[in-house]
Scaffold this active site. Structure first.
Site, PDB file in Angstrom:
ATOM      1  N   ASP A 132       7.550 -27.782 -12.818  1.00 28.29           N
ATOM      2  CA  ASP A 132       8.470 -28.492 -13.708  1.00 28.29           C
ATOM      3  C   ASP A 132       8.081 -28.131 -15.129  1.00 28.29           C
ATOM      4  O   ASP A 132       6.906 -28.156 -15.477  1.00 28.29           O
ATOM      5  CB  ASP A 132       8.382 -30.007 -13.499  1.00 28.29           C
ATOM      6  N   ARG A 172      10.894 -45.199 -12.769  1.00 26.28           N
ATOM      7  CA  ARG A 172      11.657 -44.548 -11.704  1.00 26.28           C
ATOM      8  C   ARG A 172      10.789 -43.840 -10.679  1.00 26.28           C
ATOM      9  O   ARG A 172      11.313 -43.274  -9.726  1.00 26.28           O
ATOM     10  CB  ARG A 172      12.647 -43.555 -12.326  1.00 26.28           C
ATOM     11  N   LYS A 213       4.553 -33.024 -16.466  1.00 21.88           N
ATOM     12  CA  LYS A 213       4.892 -33.767 -15.247  1.00 21.88           C
ATOM     13  C   LYS A 213       4.196 -33.193 -14.022  1.00 21.88           C
ATOM     14  O   LYS A 213       3.619 -33.925 -13.214  1.00 21.88           O
ATOM     15  CB  LYS A 213       6.407 -33.757 -15.032  1.00 21.88           C
ATOM     16  N   ASP A 220      17.910 -30.829 -11.499  1.00 22.34           N
ATOM     17  CA  ASP A 220      18.727 -31.740 -12.284  1.00 22.34           C
ATOM     18  C   ASP A 220      20.065 -31.153 -12.707  1.00 22.34           C
ATOM     19  O   ASP A 220      20.755 -31.724 -13.512  1.00 22.34           O
ATOM     20  CB  ASP A 220      17.953 -32.204 -13.525  1.00 22.34           C
ATOM     21  N   ASN A 221      20.433 -29.988 -12.190  1.00 21.27           N
ATOM     22  CA  ASN A 221      21.739 -29.447 -12.527  1.00 21.27           C
ATOM     23  C   ASN A 221      22.190 -28.466 -11.459  1.00 21.27           C
ATOM     24  O   ASN A 221      21.384 -27.915 -10.705  1.00 21.27           O
ATOM     25  CB  ASN A 221      21.719 -28.779 -13.907  1.00 21.27           C
ATOM     26  N   CYS A 227      42.483 -31.155 -28.183  1.00 19.69           N
ATOM     27  CA  CYS A 227      43.351 -31.887 -29.102  1.00 19.69           C
ATOM     28  C   CYS A 227      43.279 -33.399 -28.839  1.00 19.69           C
ATOM     29  O   CYS A 227      43.387 -34.207 -29.760  1.00 19.69           O
ATOM     30  CB  CYS A 227      44.788 -31.395 -28.991  1.00 19.69           C
TER      31      CYS A 227
END
Length: 1074
Positions: free
Chosen positions: A566, A577, A590, A638-639, A694
C-alpha cells in the site's frame, strides 16, 4: 468451485492502493482484516525485524477493578473497568495490581504479561467523551457517519452493551462495536484462555494462556477506542444484571440459560435487545429478539427518493409525470410529499399521500385533484420513509415456530431447517455428555445424529424429511472449533445487528439466521489421527481440516510468505474502520504498521510489507518473476482501474484472485479462478451518470450539481491556476510554444487564468486577499446570475416555443451580500485565507474575528455590473467546454502571451505560487469550508436546499461510506475461500495416468475439460486415442493454446462419479508438466 491446497510454498500478495481517482481508502481496512485473518491460517516463516514504525507492545491505560457481590456474596474481584487515559501518567509496578487508599485495585500489568510493566501513556486521539456523550468526532467517524448519520451515531454513543463469551466470535463482535463507538462494552467470560483459543482470537497470545479470557481481552480491545468504557465480568451472570444494558449478546452459553435470559429480556420494560449467536466449525447461527414491539425507523438506510415534476393532471386519480432526467425509484404504496409546485398549490401542504401504478417517469396519486388549481410548473416529489413495527417472538416460542429463515445461499434452501435442529442437537449432546463431540469421532457423530433425529421426530410436521447424516457428521466433527474466518463473518453480522437494535436503523434479522461453508472442507479422505490436537495455536483449525493442511502451511516456512503493499499512510479516519492501527500510528506507512501488528499476533508469520502502488508504472517491482511465484492474490483496492489491472495480471499469469469491496452496509466478494470462473473485468457496472457541464455551471437543480461546481472552482482557482503560473514562470518560452500548439479553448483558458492571477487579481497583502474573496462572491453569486437571467429571462422560450425555464431548470436570483450573514463572512474568511496561502501571505489573527473581518470587507469597493448583450451561455448538454473559438485563434493566443510577458517583467525576483491540493480530511485547512460555502451560495441562487459541511465533505470529497461490520463480514467470506484446496498432480502425466490417479481415490473420471475445451470424454470412442498422450499435449492440440515458457502447470476440471454412479464434485486439478 476450486479448493486451493497449499502443497506449494505459500506466497500470497494482498494488494491495496489509494488512488487519486476516488477516495475509497476504506477498503484498506478490508485488506488488513484479510491479511490478519490469514495469520490465523498459520503461515509459518522467519520474519526479519522491521526497521520502521514497529507497533509498541503496550498502550497503557488506567485500570480500576471494582468489587461486586456475586449471588453467593463472595468478595472476589469480579469486575474490571478500564478508564481510558487523558493525561500522561508514568506507571511503575511490581505486582499485578496495587491497592489504592480506598481498597480499589488499579490494574497495571504483571511480570508474566506480554505487556511491559513500566510505560508512559501518551495523549490519545480517541479520548473519553465529556458529560455530553453525543459529541461526535467527525474526523474520526466521517466514513461511519456517511452510513449512519448523526442521530444513529448519538444513539450508539448512549448504548451499553454486554458480550458474553470472549472466544474468537465474542472478540470480533466486541471489536466491531468498540470501533463503532458505543458508550460501553462489558465483556463477560468465566473461563480462562486455552491454547485452543489462539486459532480464532486476535486478542490472545501464548502468554495469556491460563488467564481470565475477559481480563486478557480488555487491554487490546481498549486500544481500539479510548472513548468507549470497557469492563469485564468474570462471575456468574444474573438475570438482574442484564437490566444494566440496552443490548446483550451471548456467544457460548447453553440453551437452558439462553431461554432464562431471553425470557427476562423479552419481558423487561423496556425490552433488552437479545442476540444469541454461535460459530461451530464451518457452521454458524444467529438469533435476534428485540422485544414484542420493535420499531425500525429506517428500513434500508437509503436517502429518500425524489423526482422533479413535469405535469400533474386535474383528475381522480391524478396522473403525475416527472422529467426524464432520471428514472423514478418509487414503489406502489409509497407515501410522498410535494413541494415548490406552482399552480396546484394545494399539494404543497406537506401531507403524505399514497401513490400507485408507478412507472419509470410517472405515477398515480390516490387523490382527486379535479377541483385543485391548474398545474403551471415546478415541483419536487419526495418519498416519506415509514417506520415499521416488528413483533419478535421470544426464543422459547421461536424454537418451536421459527417462521421464515433468511437464506444465505439459494442453492441450500433446505439447509436452515436442518441446521435449526443441528444446533439444538449439539446443545443436548453437550448437556448429556458434558463435552463437545470429538473431532472425527464416528461414534460421537452417530450419537449426535441420533439426538438430531429424536428432535426432528418431536417436531412432527414441522420437522425435515431428510436429516442428511453426511452433513450432520461434518457438523459434529468440527463442532468444538471456532475458526477465525467464521468468527470474522459472524462478528460483522452480529455487530451490525446490535447497531440496528440500538439505533432502529436498517431492518434486523427476523429472527433466525444459519450459514455453513462445508465447501471449504477437504475432499480427500483423511485418517482420524490427523485431527488430533497438537497443543498448538492451530489446534481448532486442525480439528476441522486436519494436520496435513497445517503441515503444508508450515512446510512453506523457507520460501512462503505473505506480501502486502500500500502506498498510503495512516490517517485519523482509518482508526474507526479497522483494528490494526492505533492513534500513535497516524502518518506512518499502512503496510508496515499492518505487518508489524500481524506479527505481534502470530510471531511465526513471515510477511513482507511494501509501499508501492500496483500498476504499469511499478512493473519493474512487480515483475514477471514476482507474479509467477504467487499462489493467490487478495484484492482490496479503492478504484476500478486498479482492480482491472490486477485482474488482467492474474488472468495472464493464471493466478486465483479473491476480489472484495464494501460500500457502507453493503459488501461483495468475487472468487476469480483460472479456467473456472468469470474474471473481474469480464463484466462491468454501467458508468455513473455525469451531469452535463452546462448544467453544473449554469443550470443546477440539486445540491450535487452545486458541489461538483464548487469542487471544480476550488481546484481551478487554488491548484490548477497556481500550478500553471509556476509552469509558465519556470520556462516562459517553452510554455508559450506549448500553448501555441495546444487546442485553442484550453490554451485560452490557461493564459487568461494566469494573466488574471498575476495582473488583475494579484495579491500582495492580506487585505488584497479579502478584496479578491469579496469580489469573487459578487462575480459568482450576483453578476453571473444577472447575466444569465438577462440572456434568458424568466419568460424566455426555446426554438420550439416551449418555456426555457421548464423542469428540471430552476430560475435563479442574485444574492445580496451582507456582513451580518454569518455564511457570507465564513465564505470570505475561507476564500481569503486560502488565497493568501497560494501567494505566501501571512494570515493575521483578526481574520477569525467576525467584527474585524466585517470591517475589512466593508473597505472593499465592488465595481458596478451591467449585463451585456450577445453573451453566449452554453446550453448544449453535449458540450465539453464553455470556451469557443474566434475568427483568428492564433492572434488571440499571441496577444495573451504578449500581455503575460509584460506582466512577468513586473514580478519581484523569485516570485512563486503555492498550489493547494484538496484535502477533505483536515477540518483545519479551510478546504471544505470554501467548497461548502461555494456550493451553498450557489444553491441559494437556485432555491436548492443547502448542505452542512459534513455532508458536503461526503459528496465533494467522494467519500465512500465504510463501517467495520461490513468489512469483517466480507473478510470472513474471502478467507473461507483460502481454506479450499486445489488438487495437484506432478510428473507431466498422461490422460490415462490422471484417470488412474483419481481411480486410486475411489473416483471414476468420465470427462476432462481445459477452459472451454473438452480434452476427454469416455462417451466418444475417438477420445480413447488420447489416453496415452500427455495432458498438456492434448491441451495444446485441442485448445490451440501456446503455453508460455514461464508457466509450469495448467488447471483442468474433471467430472467424476463414485462406484454407485453418483456425481462427485472435486476441486480443480493442477497438472504440472515442468
Amino acid at each position: 468451485m476450486i479448493r486451493l491446497r497449499f502443497d506449494l510454498p505459500i506466497f500470497v500478495v494482498v494488494v491495496f492502493n489509494k488512488s487519486e481517482m476516488c477516495g475509497m481508502d476504506d477498503n484498506m481496512k478490508l485488506s488488513t482484516f484479510a491479511a490478519l485473518t490469514i495469520v490465523f491460517l498459520g503461515f509459518y516463516g522467519i520474519f526479519g525485524s522491521l526497521m520502521h514504525y514497529m507497533l509498541p507492545r503496550k498502550r497503557a491505560g488506567e485500570g480500576e477493578v471494582v468489587e461486586e457481590e456475586s449471588e453467593n456474596n463472595n468478595n472476589n474481584i469480579n469486575d474490571v473497568t478500564v478508564s481510558p487515559p487523558i493525561k500522561k501518567h508514568h506507571i511503575s509496578t511490581t505486582d499485578a495490581a496495587d491497592l489504592t487508599a480506598d481498597n480499589k485495585i488499579v490494574t497495571t500489568g504483571d511480570n508474566s504479561s506480554n505487556y511491559s510493566n513500566t510505560c508512559v501513556v501518551e495523549p490519545s486521539v480517541m479520548t473519553p467523551r465529556d458529560a455530553n456523550h453525543n459529541d461526535i468526532d467527525e474526523d474520526l467517524h466521517s466514513r461511519q457517519l456517511a452510513v449512519y448519520g448523526r442521530e444513529t451515531m448519538r444513539r450508539l454513543f448512549a448504548s451499553n452493551i454486554l458480550i458474553s463469551g470472549m472466544q474468537g466470535l465474542g472478540a470480533e463482535i466486541a471489536k466491531n462495536l468498540i470501533l463503532a463507538g458505543v458508550k460501553s462494552v462489558t465483556l463477560h467470560d468465566e473461563g480462562v484462555v486455552e491454547m485452543w483459543d489462539l486459532s480464532s482470537s486476535f486478542v490472545f497470545s501464548e502468554n495469556d494462556v491460563g488467564k481470565s479470557r475477559g481480563l486478557a481481552s480488555l487491554q487490546k480491545l481498549q486500544e481500539l477506542n479510548n472513548a468507549v468504557v470497557i469492563s469485564t465480568l468474570t462471575i456468574t451472570l444474573t438475570k438482574q444484571k442484564l437490566s444494566d444494558f440496552q443490548a446483550v449478546v451471548f456467544t457460548d452459553i447453553s440453551l437452558e440459560k439462553s431461554l432464562k435470559y431471553n425470557d427476562y429480556c423479552h419481558n423487561h420494560q423496556p425490552p433488552i435487545y437479545f442476540i444469541k449467536t454461535e460459530v461451530r466449525g464451518l457452521f454458524g447461527t444467529g438469533f435476534c429478539d428485540f422485544g414484542p414491539k420493535f420499531t425500525v425507523f429506517d428500513v434500508d438506510g437509503e436517502e429518500p427518493h425524489t423526482g422533479i415534476i413535469a405535469s400533474i393532471s386535474n383528475d381522480n386519480p391524478a396522473l403525475v409525470s416527472c422529467v426524464d432526467d432520471e428514472g423514478l425509484e418509487f414503489e406502489d404504496g409509497d407515501l410522498v410529499v410535494f413541494s415548490e409546485i406552482q399552480g396546484m398549490k394545494e399539494l404543497n401542504d406537506g401531507k403524505p399521500r399514497k401513490i400507485k401504478s408507478v412507472r419509470p417517469y410517472s405515477f398515480t396519486l390516490e387523490e382527486d385533484t379535479t377541483n385543485f388549481g391548474t398545474y403551471v410548473k415546478g415541483g419536487i416529489v419526495t418519498q416519506v420513509k415509514q417506520p415499521k413495527v416488528l413483533n419478535f417472538k421470544p426464543l422459547r416460542a421461536a424454537l418451536k415456530d421459527p417462521g421464515d429463515f433468511l437464506l444465505s445461499d439459494f442453492s441450500k434452501f433446505d439447509r436452515p431447517p436442518l441446521l435449526h435442529i443441528a444446533f439444538q442437537a449439539l446443545d443436548r449432546f453437550i448437556c448429556e455428555f458434558g463435552r463437545f463431540p470429538v473431532a472425527r469421532s464416528e461414534e460421537d457423530a452417530q450419537k449426535f445424529i441420533f439426538i438430531a433425529g429424536k428432535i426432528n421426530e418431536c417436531l412432527g410436521e414441522g420437522g425435515v424429511e431428510d436429516i442428511n447424516p453426511k452433513l450432520l457428521t461434518h457438523f459434529a466433527f468440527g463442532a468444538r472449533a471456532v475458526l477465525n474466518p467464521m468468527a470474522a463473518m459472524f462478528g460483522g453480522i452480529v455487530g451490525q445487528e446490535v447497531v440496528k437494535a440500538c439505533s432502529g436503523k436498517f431492518h434486523p434479522l427476523f429472527q433466525f439466521f444459519y450459514f455453513d461453508s462445508v465447501e471449504s472442507l477437504p475432499v480427500e479422505p483423511l485418517d482420524p489421527i490427523d485431527f488430533k490436537p497438537l497443543n498448538s495455536r492451530y489446534d481448532a483449525q486442525i480439528s476441522v481440516f486436519g494436520s496435513k493442511l497445517q503441515k503444508n502451511l508450515e512446510d512453506a516456512k523457507v520460501q512462503g510468505k505473505l506480501t502486502i503493499t500500500d502506498d498510503d499512510v495512516i490517517e485519523k479516519s482509518n482508526l474507526s474502520r479497522q483494528f490494526l492501527f492505533r492513534d500513535w500510528n497516524i502518518g506512518q506507512a499502512k503496510s508496515t504498521v499492518a505487518a508489524s501488528a500481524a506479527v505481534s499476533i502470530n510471531p511465526q508469520l513471515k510477511i513482507e510489507p511494501m509501499q508501492n502502488r500496483v500498476g504499469p508504472e511499478t512493473e519493474c517491482v512487480f515483475n514477471d518473476n514476482f507474479w509467477e511465484n504467487l499462489t493467490v492474490v487478495i484484492n482490496a483496492l479503492d478504484n476500478v482501474n486498479a482492480r482491472l489491472y490486477v485482474d488482467q495480471r492474474c488472468l495472464y499469469f493464471q493466478k486465483p484472485l479473491l476480489e472484495s469491496g464494501t460500500l457502507g452496509a453493503k459488501c461483495n466478494t468475487q472468487m476469480v479462478i483460472p479456467h473456472l470462473t468469470e474474471n473481474y473485468g469480464a463484466s462491468r457496472d454501467p458508468p455513473e451518470k455525469q451531469a452535463p457541464m452546462c448544467t453544473v455551471h449554469s443550470f443546477p437543480h440539486n445540491i450535487d450539481h452545486c458541489l461538483t461546481w464548487a469542487r471544480s472552482e476550488f481546484e481551478g482557482l487554488l491548484e490548477k491556476t497556481p500550478a500553471e503560473v509556476n509552469a509558465y514562470l519556470s520556462n516562459p518560452s517553452e510554455y508559450a510554444t506549448a500553448m501555441r500548439n495546444a487546442a485553442y479553448a484550453q490554451a485560452k483558458d490557461n493564459l487568461e487564468s494566469i494573466l488574471q492571477c498575476l495582473e488583475q487579481e494579484k495579491c500582495e497583502t492580506f487585505q488584497d486577499c479579502v478584496t479578491w474573496a469579496r469580489r469573487r462572491f459578487e462575480d459568482y453569486f450576483v453578476n453571473r446570475v444577472k447575466q444569465l437571467t438577462f440572456t434568458f429571462p424568466e419568460d424566455a422560450t426555446t426554438s420550439t416555443g416551449a418555456p426555457f425555464w421548464s423542469a428540471p431548470k430552476r430560475f435563479p436570483r442574485p444574492l445580496q451580500f451582507s456582513t451580518t450573514d454569518p455564511s457570507h463572512l465564513q465564505f470570505i474568511m475561507a476564500a481569503s485565507i486560502l488565497r493568501a496561502e497560494t501567494f505566501g501571505i501571512a494570515v493575521p489573527d483578526w481574520v477569525k474575528n467576525t467584527k474585524m473581518l466585517a470591517k475589512a470587507v466593508e473597505k472593499v469597493i465592488v465595481p458596478d455590473f451591467q449585463p451585456k448583450e450577445g453573451v453566449k451561455i452554453e446550453t448544449d448538454e453535449k458540450a465539453t467546454s464553455l470556451s469557443t473559438g474566434s475568427v483568428d485563434d492564433a492572434a488571440v493566443i499571441n496577444e495573451l502571451l504578449f500581455k503575460l510577458e509584460r506582466c512577468r517583467n513586473n514580478l519581484p525576483s523569485g516570485f512563486w505560487m503555492k498550489p493547494i491540493q484538496f484535502e477533505k480530511d483536515d477540518d483545519t485547512n479551510y478546504h471544505m469550508d470554501l467548497i461548502a460555502g461555494l456550493a451553498n451560495m450557489s444553491a441559494r441562487n437556485y432555491s436548492i436546499p443547502g448542505v452542512d459541511k459534513l455532508n458536503a465533505k461526503f459528496l465533494a470529497g467522494r467519500i465512500i461510506p465504510a463501517i467495520a461490520t461490513s468489512t469483517a463480514m466480507a473478510t470472513g467470506l474471502v478467507c473461507l475461500e483460502l481454506y479450499k484446496d486445489r488438487w495437484i498432480l506432478k510428473g507431466n502425466p498422461t490422460v490415462r495416468e490422471l484417470i488412474q490417479w483419481l481411480k486410486d481415490k475411489g473416483l471414476n473420471a468420465y470427462s476432462i475439460s481445459y477452459g472451454s475445451c473438452l480434452l476427454f470424454n469416455n462417451m466418444f470412442p475417438r477420445h480413447k486415442e488420447r489416453l496415452d498422450k500427455k495432458v498438456v499435449d492434448v491441451a495444446r492440440e485441442i485448445a490451440k493454446e501456446d503455453l508460455p515458457p514461464y508457466r509450469s502447470h495448467l488447471d483442468v476440471v474433471v467430472a467424476c462419479e463414485d462406484d454407485e454412479d453418483n456425481d462427485i464434485n472435486i476441486p480443480q486439478i493442477s497438472i504440472y508438466y515442468r
